[in-house]
Design a protein around this motif. Structure first.
Motif, mmCIF file in Angstrom:
data_model
loop_
_atom_site.group_PDB
_atom_site.id
_atom_site.type_symbol
_atom_site.label_atom_id
_atom_site.label_comp_id
_atom_site.label_asym_id
_atom_site.label_seq_id
_atom_site.Cartn_x
_atom_site.Cartn_y
_atom_site.Cartn_z
ATOM 1 N N ALA A 91 -38.015 40.824 75.840
ATOM 2 C CA ALA A 91 -38.561 42.178 75.722
ATOM 3 C C ALA A 91 -37.495 43.223 76.041
ATOM 4 O O ALA A 91 -37.368 44.243 75.357
ATOM 5 C CB ALA A 91 -39.757 42.326 76.656
ATOM 6 N N LYS A 92 -36.716 42.960 77.073
ATOM 7 C CA LYS A 92 -35.649 43.891 77.454
ATOM 8 C C LYS A 92 -34.621 44.029 76.336
ATOM 9 O O LYS A 92 -34.184 45.130 76.006
ATOM 10 C CB LYS A 92 -34.940 43.394 78.725
ATOM 11 C CG LYS A 92 -35.676 43.706 80.016
ATOM 12 C CD LYS A 92 -34.835 43.251 81.215
ATOM 13 C CE LYS A 92 -35.530 43.586 82.535
ATOM 14 N NZ LYS A 92 -34.759 43.106 83.698
ATOM 15 N N LEU A 93 -34.254 42.899 75.776
ATOM 16 C CA LEU A 93 -33.237 42.914 74.723
ATOM 17 C C LEU A 93 -33.736 43.640 73.481
ATOM 18 O O LEU A 93 -33.043 44.498 72.920
ATOM 19 C CB LEU A 93 -32.825 41.472 74.361
ATOM 20 C CG LEU A 93 -31.698 41.317 73.350
ATOM 21 C CD1 LEU A 93 -30.422 42.000 73.835
ATOM 22 C CD2 LEU A 93 -31.405 39.839 73.072
ATOM 23 N N VAL A 94 -34.954 43.307 73.074
ATOM 24 C CA VAL A 94 -35.527 43.946 71.889
ATOM 25 C C VAL A 94 -35.657 45.442 72.122
ATOM 26 O O VAL A 94 -35.305 46.263 71.263
ATOM 27 C CB VAL A 94 -36.910 43.338 71.557
ATOM 28 C CG1 VAL A 94 -37.613 44.156 70.500
ATOM 29 C CG2 VAL A 94 -36.748 41.901 71.090
ATOM 30 N N ASP A 95 -36.132 45.783 73.278
ATOM 31 C CA ASP A 95 -36.343 47.196 73.606
ATOM 32 C C ASP A 95 -35.024 47.968 73.544
ATOM 33 O O ASP A 95 -34.948 49.051 72.948
ATOM 34 C CB ASP A 95 -36.949 47.302 75.005
ATOM 35 C CG ASP A 95 -37.315 48.745 75.340
ATOM 36 O OD1 ASP A 95 -38.057 49.343 74.536
ATOM 37 O OD2 ASP A 95 -36.845 49.265 76.374
ATOM 38 N N ALA A 134 -28.645 46.928 79.210
ATOM 39 C CA ALA A 134 -30.043 46.564 78.943
ATOM 40 C C ALA A 134 -30.722 45.987 80.174
ATOM 41 O O ALA A 134 -31.902 45.657 80.133
ATOM 42 C CB ALA A 134 -30.100 45.563 77.797
ATOM 43 N N GLY A 135 -29.967 45.831 81.242
ATOM 44 C CA GLY A 135 -30.539 45.277 82.466
ATOM 45 C C GLY A 135 -30.740 43.780 82.410
ATOM 46 O O GLY A 135 -31.683 43.236 82.972
ATOM 47 N N LEU A 136 -29.826 43.120 81.699
ATOM 48 C CA LEU A 136 -29.940 41.660 81.558
ATOM 49 C C LEU A 136 -28.787 40.965 82.260
ATOM 50 O O LEU A 136 -27.636 41.400 82.160
ATOM 51 C CB LEU A 136 -29.930 41.269 80.071
ATOM 52 C CG LEU A 136 -31.168 41.615 79.265
ATOM 53 C CD1 LEU A 136 -30.841 41.618 77.778
ATOM 54 C CD2 LEU A 136 -32.287 40.623 79.563
ATOM 55 N N ASN A 137 -29.096 39.894 82.933
ATOM 56 C CA ASN A 137 -28.059 39.103 83.587
ATOM 57 C C ASN A 137 -27.620 37.964 82.659
ATOM 58 O O ASN A 137 -27.765 36.786 82.965
ATOM 59 C CB ASN A 137 -28.566 38.551 84.916
ATOM 60 C CG ASN A 137 -27.450 37.841 85.674
ATOM 61 O OD1 ASN A 137 -26.272 38.171 85.523
ATOM 62 N ND2 ASN A 137 -27.821 36.865 86.477
ATOM 63 N N ARG A 138 -27.160 38.370 81.471
ATOM 64 C CA ARG A 138 -26.717 37.413 80.459
ATOM 65 C C ARG A 138 -25.367 37.856 79.947
ATOM 66 O O ARG A 138 -24.995 39.026 80.079
ATOM 67 C CB ARG A 138 -27.693 37.391 79.283
ATOM 68 C CG ARG A 138 -29.062 36.836 79.606
ATOM 69 C CD ARG A 138 -29.092 35.347 79.391
ATOM 70 N NE ARG A 138 -30.399 34.772 79.648
ATOM 71 C CZ ARG A 138 -30.681 33.483 79.424
ATOM 72 N NH1 ARG A 138 -29.767 32.672 78.939
ATOM 73 N NH2 ARG A 138 -31.864 33.006 79.686
ATOM 74 N N CYS A 139 -24.647 36.960 79.311
ATOM 75 C CA CYS A 139 -23.402 37.389 78.701
ATOM 76 C C CYS A 139 -23.700 37.961 77.310
ATOM 77 O O CYS A 139 -24.727 37.664 76.698
ATOM 78 C CB CYS A 139 -22.386 36.251 78.631
ATOM 79 S SG CYS A 139 -22.566 35.156 77.235
ATOM 80 N N GLY A 140 -22.785 38.780 76.845
ATOM 81 C CA GLY A 140 -22.985 39.451 75.566
ATOM 82 C C GLY A 140 -23.172 38.491 74.417
ATOM 83 O O GLY A 140 -23.977 38.706 73.506
ATOM 84 N N LYS A 141 -22.449 37.425 74.507
ATOM 85 C CA LYS A 141 -22.527 36.421 73.457
ATOM 86 C C LYS A 141 -23.929 35.820 73.361
ATOM 87 O O LYS A 141 -24.482 35.616 72.291
ATOM 88 C CB LYS A 141 -21.519 35.313 73.778
ATOM 89 C CG LYS A 141 -20.885 34.691 72.597
ATOM 90 C CD LYS A 141 -19.756 33.792 73.066
ATOM 91 C CE LYS A 141 -19.113 33.134 71.880
ATOM 92 N NZ LYS A 141 -17.939 32.351 72.262
#
Length: 381
Positions: A25-29, A46-53
């Motif tokens: 949801a965060k990514l889509v938003d 986006a407030g995500l604890n993920r890598c860009g890839k």
DNA sequence: AACAAGCGCAACCGCCTCATA
DNA sequence: GTATGAGGCGGTTGCGCTTGT
């Protein structure tokens, strides 16, 4: 130069593994509102604890709104096989021809479903040539199954529109047909097909074009319209026959392509090679679907129409100038294959295709899609 | 019912390409 | 011409589900 991974062991550990609904949801938003100009900085923004890839992958393979879900249609499957035969494992390029499908999805589908099918048909899923190990083919033990396999084979070799070329995209047009057919023939009559197999092996060892192959190449270059036609498909099969004396000589029927209703059935019949097969198809000429068809109105390997319809073109005698109808309902080439007839763009497209130029991308359009066979042994200098 | 094997697919890894400084 | 790094790509992994025994 060794580069650190894009999401390396930074101070803060990024999360890996399956995405949660909240992360999605965060990514889509974020992408919906801000887009994705910079994947590296996107997760933080986006407030995500993920890598860009990981974000890019999740978006392109799963969250993108234009992604098509569900089972692949037969048409899509055929298209994938055809494209793969031309492009190899260029999944992203293949994906550009299937709207809504991702490269990852196509790759997975090919490796799980299509690969299995091709193997069962005795075709190497990587090269699209017959496997030398026929153990898989031996599993196809009765005629019904053989016919089914031939029909599937036909689906691969041609799209069910009225265009497409049987054969390799380069110097082994004939061999491609032979490659695909011989395992099936061999299954029914190993003795008859042994000569064909020998011939094929010899051809495969030859890196240089034969004069007849060269002539074929010229014909294809000089007559793109004809080359995409059903008549041209027959022409290539005919050429194949003429170089396969073990199958083509003598009276009776011969290996050929039937193009009823432009579906283009691949027929692999010779009475001596396929006993009983003729009667297996009650009314092949009237059939609108692809089928294994027997033709018996030629001798010496001649294929309906092409060789008999008229050979007014002295430079390319195997191209007919006549607009004759064949006995099986197909139409001969309607225009002579002269260089003057060729549009520059068409010529260039054909040249690229035949030379397996990296820039060549199979396209749909007025001239149709050209199905061809991948071959790494091209020698055309 | 329990377990093993097989399968499908999302996700990751590492290399490659290409634009840019 | 060279170095750099982001994005892209293809190969591979591993987990969850299904099917078979």
């Amino acid at each position: 130069m060794v580069r650190p991974p894009c999401c390396g062991d930074d101070d803060e550990k990024v999360k890996k593994g399956p995405w949660t609904a909240e992360e999605d949801a965060k990514l889509v938003d974020y992408i919906t509102n801000k887009g994705h100009t910079n994947w590296k900085s996107l997760p933080k923004l986006a407030g995500l604890n993920r890598c860009g890839k990981s974000c890019r992958l999740r978006w392109t393979n799963y969250l993108r709104p234009d992604i098509k879900r569900g089972k692949f249609s037969e048409e899509e499957e055929r298209l994938i096989i055809n494209l793969h035969s031309v492009l190899g494992n260029k999944w992203s390029r293949i994906a550009t021809h299937l709207s809504g499908r991702t490269d990852n999805e196509i790759k997975n589908y090919y490796n799980t479903h299509i690969r299995k099918k091709l193997l069962q048909m005795g075709i190497d899923p990587q090269t699209h040539k017959p496997r030398t190990d026929h153990s898989q083919i031996a599993q196809i033990i009765n005629l019904t199954q053989l016919i089914g396999a031939a029909q599937q084979l036909n689906s691969i070799m041609m799209l069910n529109n009225n265009n497409g070329i049987i054969g390799n995209s380069n110097n082994n047009n004939n061999n491609s047909v032979a490659n695909s057919i011989i395992p099936l023939l061999h299954l029914l009559n190993p003795t008859t097909t042994s000569a064909a197999s020998t011939f094929l092996a010899q051809q495969q060892q030859q890196q240089q074009m034969t004069s007849s192959q060269e002539e074929l190449l010229l014909a294809r270059l000089l007559n793109p319209a004809g080359a995409g036609s059903s008549a041209h498909q027959e022409l290539f099969c005919n050429q194949f026959l003429n170089t396969l004396p073990a199958l083509a000589t003598g009276g009776g029927s011969s290996l050929m392509v039937n193009n009823n209703n432009n579906n283009g059935a691949l027929a692999t019949a010779r009475e001596s090679a396929l006993p009983g097969l003729v009667s297996a198809e009650a009314s092949p000429e009237a059939s609108s679907s692809t089928s294994l068809v027997h033709h018996n109105n030629n001798v010496n390997g001649g294929v309906d129409g092409v060789m008999e319809a008229g050979n007014n073109n002295n430079n390319y005698p195997h191209l007919s100038n006549n607009s004759s109808n064949f006995s099986d309902g197909t139409t001969a080439l309607s225009s002579p294959g002269t260089a003057a007839d060729v549009d520059d763009n068409q010529y260039e497209a054909w040249e690229k295709m035949l030379l397996m130029d990296d820039d060549f991308v199979p396209t749909f359009g007025d001239s149709g899609f050209f199905s061809s066979w991948k071959d790494d042994d091209l020698v055309l200098e």
